[in-house]
Design a protein around this motif. Structure first.
Motif, PDB file in Angstrom:
ATOM      1  N   ARG A 171      55.483 -84.684 -38.707  1.00 31.90           N
ATOM      2  CA  ARG A 171      55.509 -83.529 -39.560  1.00 31.90           C
ATOM      3  C   ARG A 171      56.627 -82.696 -39.652  1.00 31.90           C
ATOM      4  O   ARG A 171      56.987 -82.303 -40.830  1.00 31.90           O
ATOM      5  CB  ARG A 171      54.122 -82.981 -38.891  1.00 31.90           C
ATOM      6  N   SER A 172      56.869 -82.153 -38.514  1.00 34.04           N
ATOM      7  CA  SER A 172      58.163 -81.395 -38.416  1.00 34.04           C
ATOM      8  C   SER A 172      58.442 -81.506 -36.913  1.00 34.04           C
ATOM      9  O   SER A 172      57.911 -81.808 -36.110  1.00 34.04           O
ATOM     10  CB  SER A 172      57.780 -79.862 -38.741  1.00 34.04           C
ATOM     11  N   THR A 173      59.805 -80.889 -36.660  1.00 38.81           N
ATOM     12  CA  THR A 173      60.132 -80.656 -35.202  1.00 38.81           C
ATOM     13  C   THR A 173      59.888 -79.213 -34.663  1.00 38.81           C
ATOM     14  O   THR A 173      60.138 -79.066 -33.416  1.00 38.81           O
ATOM     15  CB  THR A 173      61.513 -81.124 -35.013  1.00 38.81           C
ATOM     16  N   SER A 174      59.716 -78.290 -35.666  1.00 42.81           N
ATOM     17  CA  SER A 174      59.353 -76.987 -35.277  1.00 42.81           C
ATOM     18  C   SER A 174      58.883 -76.002 -36.339  1.00 42.81           C
ATOM     19  O   SER A 174      59.188 -76.246 -37.427  1.00 42.81           O
ATOM     20  CB  SER A 174      60.966 -76.344 -34.766  1.00 42.81           C
ATOM     21  N   VAL A 175      57.695 -75.282 -35.754  1.00 40.80           N
ATOM     22  CA  VAL A 175      57.211 -74.274 -36.613  1.00 40.80           C
ATOM     23  C   VAL A 175      56.991 -73.052 -35.737  1.00 40.80           C
ATOM     24  O   VAL A 175      56.971 -73.093 -34.493  1.00 40.80           O
ATOM     25  CB  VAL A 175      55.703 -74.701 -37.051  1.00 40.80           C
ATOM     26  N   THR A 176      56.845 -71.840 -36.475  1.00 40.43           N
ATOM     27  CA  THR A 176      56.905 -70.652 -35.618  1.00 40.43           C
ATOM     28  C   THR A 176      55.698 -69.767 -36.270  1.00 40.43           C
ATOM     29  O   THR A 176      55.240 -69.767 -37.407  1.00 40.43           O
ATOM     30  CB  THR A 176      58.149 -69.790 -35.674  1.00 40.43           C
ATOM     31  N   GLY A 177      55.320 -68.855 -35.464  1.00 37.43           N
ATOM     32  CA  GLY A 177      54.315 -67.727 -35.989  1.00 37.43           C
ATOM     33  C   GLY A 177      52.974 -68.500 -36.420  1.00 37.43           C
ATOM     34  O   GLY A 177      52.232 -67.790 -37.462  1.00 37.43           O
ATOM     35  N   GLN A 178      52.528 -69.334 -35.796  1.00 34.35           N
ATOM     36  CA  GLN A 178      51.306 -70.010 -36.165  1.00 34.35           C
ATOM     37  C   GLN A 178      49.765 -69.495 -35.367  1.00 34.35           C
ATOM     38  O   GLN A 178      50.059 -68.881 -34.608  1.00 34.35           O
ATOM     39  CB  GLN A 178      51.543 -71.454 -35.677  1.00 34.35           C
ATOM     40  N   THR A 179      48.969 -69.580 -36.202  1.00 36.83           N
ATOM     41  CA  THR A 179      47.706 -68.948 -35.645  1.00 36.83           C
ATOM     42  C   THR A 179      46.524 -70.002 -35.855  1.00 36.83           C
ATOM     43  O   THR A 179      45.305 -69.728 -35.532  1.00 36.83           O
ATOM     44  CB  THR A 179      47.418 -67.855 -36.267  1.00 36.83           C
ATOM     45  N   GLY A 180      46.760 -70.935 -36.352  1.00 43.26           N
ATOM     46  CA  GLY A 180      45.655 -71.951 -36.942  1.00 43.26           C
ATOM     47  C   GLY A 180      45.130 -72.697 -35.616  1.00 43.26           C
ATOM     48  O   GLY A 180      45.464 -72.515 -34.464  1.00 43.26           O
ATOM     49  N   ALA A 181      44.034 -73.118 -35.980  1.00 44.88           N
ATOM     50  CA  ALA A 181      42.853 -73.774 -34.891  1.00 44.88           C
ATOM     51  C   ALA A 181      42.975 -75.444 -34.931  1.00 44.88           C
ATOM     52  O   ALA A 181      42.861 -75.963 -35.885  1.00 44.88           O
ATOM     53  CB  ALA A 181      41.485 -73.322 -35.308  1.00 44.88           C
ATOM     54  N   GLY A 182      43.194 -76.001 -33.990  1.00 43.86           N
ATOM     55  CA  GLY A 182      43.163 -77.495 -34.042  1.00 43.86           C
ATOM     56  C   GLY A 182      44.322 -77.985 -34.951  1.00 43.86           C
ATOM     57  O   GLY A 182      43.869 -79.022 -35.589  1.00 43.86           O
ATOM     58  N   ALA A 183      45.319 -77.701 -35.169  1.00 41.51           N
ATOM     59  CA  ALA A 183      46.151 -78.080 -36.308  1.00 41.51           C
ATOM     60  C   ALA A 183      47.281 -79.133 -35.696  1.00 41.51           C
ATOM     61  O   ALA A 183      47.790 -78.655 -34.815  1.00 41.51           O
ATOM     62  CB  ALA A 183      46.859 -76.924 -36.905  1.00 41.51           C
ATOM     63  N   TYR A 184      47.636 -80.015 -36.296  1.00 47.50           N
ATOM     64  CA  TYR A 184      48.647 -80.828 -35.968  1.00 47.50           C
ATOM     65  C   TYR A 184      49.989 -80.447 -36.774  1.00 47.50           C
ATOM     66  O   TYR A 184      50.085 -80.516 -38.017  1.00 47.50           O
ATOM     67  CB  TYR A 184      48.397 -82.395 -36.198  1.00 47.50           C
ATOM     68  N   LEU A 185      50.856 -79.941 -35.936  1.00 47.90           N
ATOM     69  CA  LEU A 185      52.011 -79.369 -36.642  1.00 47.90           C
ATOM     70  C   LEU A 185      53.316 -79.932 -36.450  1.00 47.90           C
ATOM     71  O   LEU A 185      54.318 -80.106 -37.266  1.00 47.90           O
ATOM     72  CB  LEU A 185      51.875 -77.789 -36.243  1.00 47.90           C
ATOM     73  N   THR A 186      53.657 -80.282 -35.231  1.00 45.71           N
ATOM     74  CA  THR A 186      54.902 -80.931 -34.812  1.00 45.71           C
ATOM     75  C   THR A 186      54.820 -82.478 -34.277  1.00 45.71           C
ATOM     76  O   THR A 186      54.550 -83.309 -34.835  1.00 45.71           O
ATOM     77  CB  THR A 186      55.641 -79.941 -33.734  1.00 45.71           C
TER      78      THR A 186
END
Length: 376
Positions: A61-76
């Motif tokens: 998906r990505s190698t870096s995300v910032t400022g997240q607040t989500g619940a149970g999210a697949y981000l990196t």
């Protein structure tokens, strides 16, 4: 009749000294094994790690995300969900320093950083293992980690058995304290029995590393983690490093993506392909099909890996090619007919195509993407 048997002489003192040779606890247990299967279970021979992407090398998906607040999210990092629970956090895949890091075995290349900027109880990371029956009986959970701790001074490991739908059962496995040096943590546990339980098709077992439920502090903390492993038995053996291609295929059972930001993918526009030229000849097709009417068409493609379930589909900045023309209009999915093995959609292009002509789907722009999601 007399039978005479001769045997070569031997030094009794030497034979007795051999009995005192150290074999260690593991060797003693192996010698006591009554069957080959018992010996295999003791050393966890064969494919043993129930965790997917425990070495943190796959990040589709990505190698870096910032400022997240989500619940149970697949981000990196693949297969590891980020859970905010009221916190604010950053998530990233990081690279191990060349030459290694103190306390971390030299073979590791990547690690996962979960950095909480504003803490909250129950924020953390988890992995969900498909089919609750996969983790039954005695198991050992191990991982390498370093970092800082929440205000309460420790992190907690929680497990969840998901039978199906909303039916769950939670158990705390243990707690641990991080330092600024890599160290290996090991926990042996036995999940509650499934006897008498109703198990559905979407059942799962989940291990959750979190800020404890009783710790309501908002202090910042972070964990760097890699080498995550769950194996059968009471012994924590060396981490199982699987080949990159095998690990990627395991991740693709749950998520597959094609995107113009990938250097191996050729988008329609010059900025997103290796030829630095606009045009159909340079584009990677991600599906072909036929035109239904002037602005609608069917697109399909066989998937490289069978997915866990029929996936949801996300299409961003896509275009279609039919005949010698590219229909450079916003293209959206109207109907998703995808199965576990085939990507199949009915798309609207708002173009002026000719019915029954052949058609292909391409991506353009720096954010063009097709993502298929079958996560638990």
């Amino acid at each position: 009749m007399t039978v005479r048997v001769n045997k070569d002489s031997f030094n009794l003192r030497e034979k007795l000294s051999e009995l005192e040779r150290p074999i260690g606890l593991k060797g003693s247990e192996l010698m006591k094994s009554e069957t080959a299967q018992e010996a295999r279970d003791l050393v966890s021979a064969g494919r043993k790690n129930l965790i997917i992407n425990g070495s943190m090398e796959i990040a589709q998906r990505s190698t870096s995300v910032t400022g997240q607040t989500g619940a149970g999210a697949y981000l990196t990092v693949d297969r590891f969900a980020n859970h905010g629970s009221g916190s604010t956090f950053n998530s990233s895949q990081e690279t191990v320093t060349n030459g290694g890091m103190p306390g971390l075995p030299i073979k590791f290349k990547k690690y996962f950083k979960f950095s909480v900027t504003t803490g909250a109880n129950n924020c953390g990371i988890w992995q969900t293992i498909e089919d609750i029956r996969t983790v039954q009986g005695e198991h050992t959970f191990s991982f390498y980690a370093r970092g800082t701790n929440p205000n309460g001074g420790e992190l907690e490991i929680d497990s969840r058995q998901g039978f199906d739908g909303s039916a769950t059962s939670d158990t705390t496995i243990g707690s641990f304290v991080l330092t600024n040096v890599w160290q290996r943590f090991t926990f042996t546990f036995t999940p509650p029995s499934l006897s008498g339980k109703t198990i559905g098709s979407n059942s799962y077992y989940r291990l959750f590393i979190r800020q404890p439920n009783a710790d309501n502090s908002t202090n910042a903390w972070h964990i760097d983690i890699t080498g995550v492993q769950i194996e059968v038995g009471k012994n924590a053996t060396d981490f199982e490093h699987r080949p990159y291609g095998e690990e990627l295929a395991l991740c693709q059972r749950y998520y597959q993506v094609w995107k113009t930001s990938d250097p191996d993918f050729n988008g329609y526009e010059a900025a997103t392909n290796s030829h630095n030229s606009d045009g159909m000849a340079y584009s990677t097709f991600i599906g072909t099909g036929s035109v239904h009417d002037a602005d609608d068409c069917h697109i399909s493609m066989t998937l490289p890996v069978e997915m866990r379930d029929a996936p949801s589909a996300e299409l961003i900045d896509a275009r279609v090619i039919s005949g010698s023309a590219i229909y450079n209009n916003t293209t959206i999915i109207q109907i998703n007919n995808s199965t576990r093995n085939i990507f199949s959609v009915f798309v609207d292009n708002a173009g002026t195509m000719t019915a029954k002509d052949a058609v292909s789907l391409v991506l353009k722009g720096t954010s063009g993407k097709l993502a298929l999601d079958a996560e638990l």
